[in-house]
Enzyme design. Structure first.
Site, mmCIF file in Angstrom:
data_model
loop_
_atom_site.group_PDB
_atom_site.id
_atom_site.type_symbol
_atom_site.label_atom_id
_atom_site.label_comp_id
_atom_site.label_asym_id
_atom_site.label_seq_id
_atom_site.Cartn_x
_atom_site.Cartn_y
_atom_site.Cartn_z
ATOM 1 N N GLU A 160 -8.010 -2.592 -2.860
ATOM 2 C CA GLU A 160 -8.342 -1.476 -1.978
ATOM 3 C C GLU A 160 -8.705 -0.226 -2.754
ATOM 4 O OE1 GLU A 160 -6.358 -0.897 1.604
ATOM 5 O OE2 GLU A 160 -5.464 -2.878 1.635
ATOM 6 N N ASP B 54 2.566 0.808 3.568
ATOM 7 C CA ASP B 54 2.402 -0.465 4.271
ATOM 8 C C ASP B 54 2.910 -1.569 3.347
ATOM 9 O OD1 ASP B 54 1.742 -2.759 5.551
ATOM 10 O OD2 ASP B 54 -0.405 -2.328 5.785
ATOM 11 N N LYS C 215 -7.218 4.389 7.953
ATOM 12 C CA LYS C 215 -7.127 4.072 6.530
ATOM 13 C C LYS C 215 -8.301 3.181 6.153
ATOM 14 C CE LYS C 215 -4.168 -0.060 6.672
ATOM 15 N NZ LYS C 215 -2.986 -0.751 6.159
ATOM 16 N N GLU D 104 4.028 1.082 7.957
ATOM 17 C CA GLU D 104 3.318 0.008 8.663
ATOM 18 C C GLU D 104 3.925 -1.332 8.252
ATOM 19 O OE1 GLU D 104 -0.974 0.293 8.593
ATOM 20 O OE2 GLU D 104 -1.189 -1.870 8.481
ATOM 21 N N LYS E 124 -7.602 -3.085 14.033
ATOM 22 C CA LYS E 124 -8.608 -3.717 13.186
ATOM 23 C C LYS E 124 -9.472 -4.560 14.105
ATOM 24 C CE LYS E 124 -5.507 -4.206 9.245
ATOM 25 N NZ LYS E 124 -4.467 -5.057 8.655
ATOM 26 N N GLU F 120 0.828 -1.215 0.000
ATOM 27 C CA GLU F 120 0.000 0.000 0.000
ATOM 28 C C GLU F 120 0.859 1.260 0.000
ATOM 29 O OE1 GLU F 120 -2.530 -0.116 3.463
ATOM 30 O OE2 GLU F 120 -2.993 -2.220 3.133
ATOM 31 N N ASP G 115 1.144 -3.815 12.634
ATOM 32 C CA ASP G 115 -0.157 -4.385 12.247
ATOM 33 C C ASP G 115 -0.079 -5.899 12.458
ATOM 34 O OD1 ASP G 115 -2.491 -5.228 11.021
ATOM 35 O OD2 ASP G 115 -1.855 -4.745 9.003
ATOM 36 N N ARG H 9 -10.333 -3.702 6.539
ATOM 37 C CA ARG H 9 -9.634 -4.894 6.104
ATOM 38 C C ARG H 9 -9.572 -4.931 4.589
ATOM 39 N NH1 ARG H 9 -7.817 -8.343 10.132
ATOM 40 N NH2 ARG H 9 -6.277 -8.637 8.501
ATOM 41 N N SER H 10 -8.506 -4.647 4.033
ATOM 42 C CA SER H 10 -8.208 -4.748 2.606
ATOM 43 C C SER H 10 -9.404 -5.056 1.697
ATOM 44 C CB SER H 10 -7.135 -5.797 2.396
ATOM 45 O OG SER H 10 -7.648 -7.070 2.671
HETATM 46 P P1 PGA Z 1 -5.485 -7.050 5.471
HETATM 47 O O1 PGA Z 1 -4.537 -5.895 4.961
HETATM 48 O O2 PGA Z 1 -6.745 -6.442 5.893
HETATM 49 O O3 PGA Z 1 -5.603 -7.935 4.293
HETATM 50 O O4 PGA Z 1 -4.752 -7.718 6.578
HETATM 51 C C1 PGA Z 1 -4.531 -4.597 5.376
HETATM 52 C C2 PGA Z 1 -3.212 -4.270 5.994
HETATM 53 O O5 PGA Z 1 -2.229 -5.008 5.874
HETATM 54 O O6 PGA Z 1 -3.132 -3.250 6.655
HETATM 55 ZN ZN ZN Z 2 -1.030 -3.620 7.361
#
Ligand code: PGA
Ligand code: ZN
Length: 437
Positions: free
Chosen positions: A211, A246, A394, A292, A342, A168, A317, A371-372
């Site tokens: 995303e 990230d 985010k 991140e 999250k 990201e 994360d 979440r992505s």
């Molecule tokens: P994920 O990714 O929701 O697939 O874990 C988002 C992130 O890495 O921040």
């Molecule tokens: Zn992340």
């Protein structure tokens, strides 16, 4: 009092099944849709997926749905909890009912859906907006803080078809005066990026990743940062925005090293020291304010070493999974200075609030995240961000329903606060540590 709890299998933004929960009280029916991750940390609470390969390739959530209907729902109703005053008790009861440390018996997806829907029911019973209801558990003083949105406008990693390892690339309008203005800047930069990518790579390259960020055919981090720099310049925002990255580096960490060529299977192996240098180089050249998961989830030594002399926000994360045990470990090892939040990594609203409070007590940043790709249009995290005064969040690019749902809800909250007696402010440059706890 809760009158009924129902659940159903519905789809997320990637077309995979997810859990929907409806909690019925005298005030109405309150719904929550649970998100899930793609580049998940291995220390997250367990999301229950059906093992039956015949439906949805084994990704069904009917077991979790059944757990809500036949186990959690009846047990909660029997206890006669009041969602208006007993969110913590409800969440604790579900954790005890599950009885495992990672919610693997009933499923974090089942438990979280109920927890979120109960919070919505509680807010309406208390006759306050959700952010106010959640805030009562967290921050009690200071102004209401609208977060800086970190828009994920360029996608790589497992989220895209290009060969860039880094997942990201985000742009954040820290110089805007209000959240709404920040959204406008983000949207304008996003459209500039589209024009630039079209010119450089042709229209087919403007397809987006999970995303909502563009995923042009680039490989190197600097190519992405150059594109973003050009887009920011094109709309006149140079010096008024910052970048975040990230890499989600656990995805390409193997045998003590990082393979940033993993996408096109042309190994490009970097030692942790090489990675540190790579980050230092880009930090020198671009306005990067946040990194991140620059290192893998169990590469503690690199995190600690890099954090010693790190001026930017270093967000854990996959490293932390917002799990208080890992947060404490990171604190002891001085591994990072910020925590990604999250909700489904933990599994209840109360535990998410508790983790955020712990991180704040260390003077860390708290970075709320969707979440992505496996997201839903549920906008709960918009209220959560304001409730916790996290200062930034985010939720993907400023496009597509599952992302803009959160940004739109935050604009509503900002407008509502402006029209009220409550003091509010946009976190702006103070996004790392905006307010009091
Ligand atoms: P994920 O990714 O929701 O697939 O874990 C988002 C992130 O890495 O921040
Ligand atoms: Zn992340």
């Amino acid at each position: 009092m809760i009158e009924d709890i129902q659940a159903a299998q519905r789809l997320d933004s990637r077309g995979n099944p997810t859990v929907q929960v409806d909690v019925k009280t005298a005030h109405g029916t309150f719904r929550a849709l649970v998100p899930s991750g793609a580049s998940t940390g291995s220390h997250e609470a367990v999301e229950l997926r059906d093992t039956c390969k015949a439906a949805y390739g084994g990704k069904g959530v009917l077991t979790a749905v059944g757990n809500v209907r036949t186990v959690i729902g009846p047990a909660l109703m029997e206890k006669e909890f009041d969602p208006r005053t007993q969110q913590k008790e409800i969440d604790q009861f579900m954790c005890d009912l599950d009885g495992t440390p990672d919610k693997s018996r009933l499923g974090a997806n089942a438990i979280l859906g109920v927890s979120m829907a109960c919070a919505r029911a509680g807010a309406v019973a208390a006759d306050v907006p959700l952010y106010e209801f959640l805030r009562q558990e967290a921050v009690k003083t200071g102004p209401y803080v609208l977060p800086v949105p970190f828009f994920n406008v360029l996608n790589g990693g497992r989220r895209s078809g290009n060969t860039m390892a880094f997942q990201e690339i985000m742009v954040a309008p820290t110089g805007a005066e209000t959240f709404e203005e920040g959204v406008r800047w983000g949207s304008e930069i996003y459209s500039a990026l589209k024009e630039i990518i079209t010119k450089k790579f042709g229209p087919p390259a403007t397809g987006v990743g999970d995303e909502g960020g563009f995923a042009p055919p680039i490989t190197h981090l600097e190519e992405a940062l150059d594109l973003l720099t050009e887009a920011v310049e094109a709309r006149g925002y140079t010096g008024r925005v910052v970048f975040g990255i990230d890499p989600a580096s656990s995805e390409f960490f193997k045998d003590g090293a990082y393979d940033i060529g993993f996408k096109d299977k042309k190994p490009d192996i970097k030692t942790p020291q090489d990675m540190m240098q790579l980050y230092r180089d880009v930090m020198e050249k671009y306005p990067i304010a946040l990194l991140e998961d620059p290192f893998a989830e169990d590469d503690w030594a690199s995190w600690s070493e890099f954090n010693q002399a790190c001026e930017v926000e270093l967000v854990g994360d996959d490293l932390l999974c917002a799990n208080v045990h890992r947060v404490w470990k990171a604190k002891e090892r001085r591994a990072c200075n910020s925590m990604s939040l999250k909700m489904n990594q933990i599994g209840t609203v109360s535990e998410a609030i508790k983790a955020a409070k712990l991180a704040k007590s260390f003077k860390w940043g708290v970075f709320v995240s969707h979440r992505s790709g496996e997201e839903t249009t549920d906008d709960f995290i918009a209220d959560l961000t304001v409730a916790l005064s996290t200062g930034h969040l985010k939720s993907g690019a400023p496009c597509r329903g599952e992302h803009v749902a959160k940004y739109n809800r935050l604009m509503d909250i900002e407008a509502e606060l402006e029209g009220s007696w409550k003091p509010s402010e946009y976190a702006g440059a103070r996004f790392r540590n905006p307010s009091t706890y």
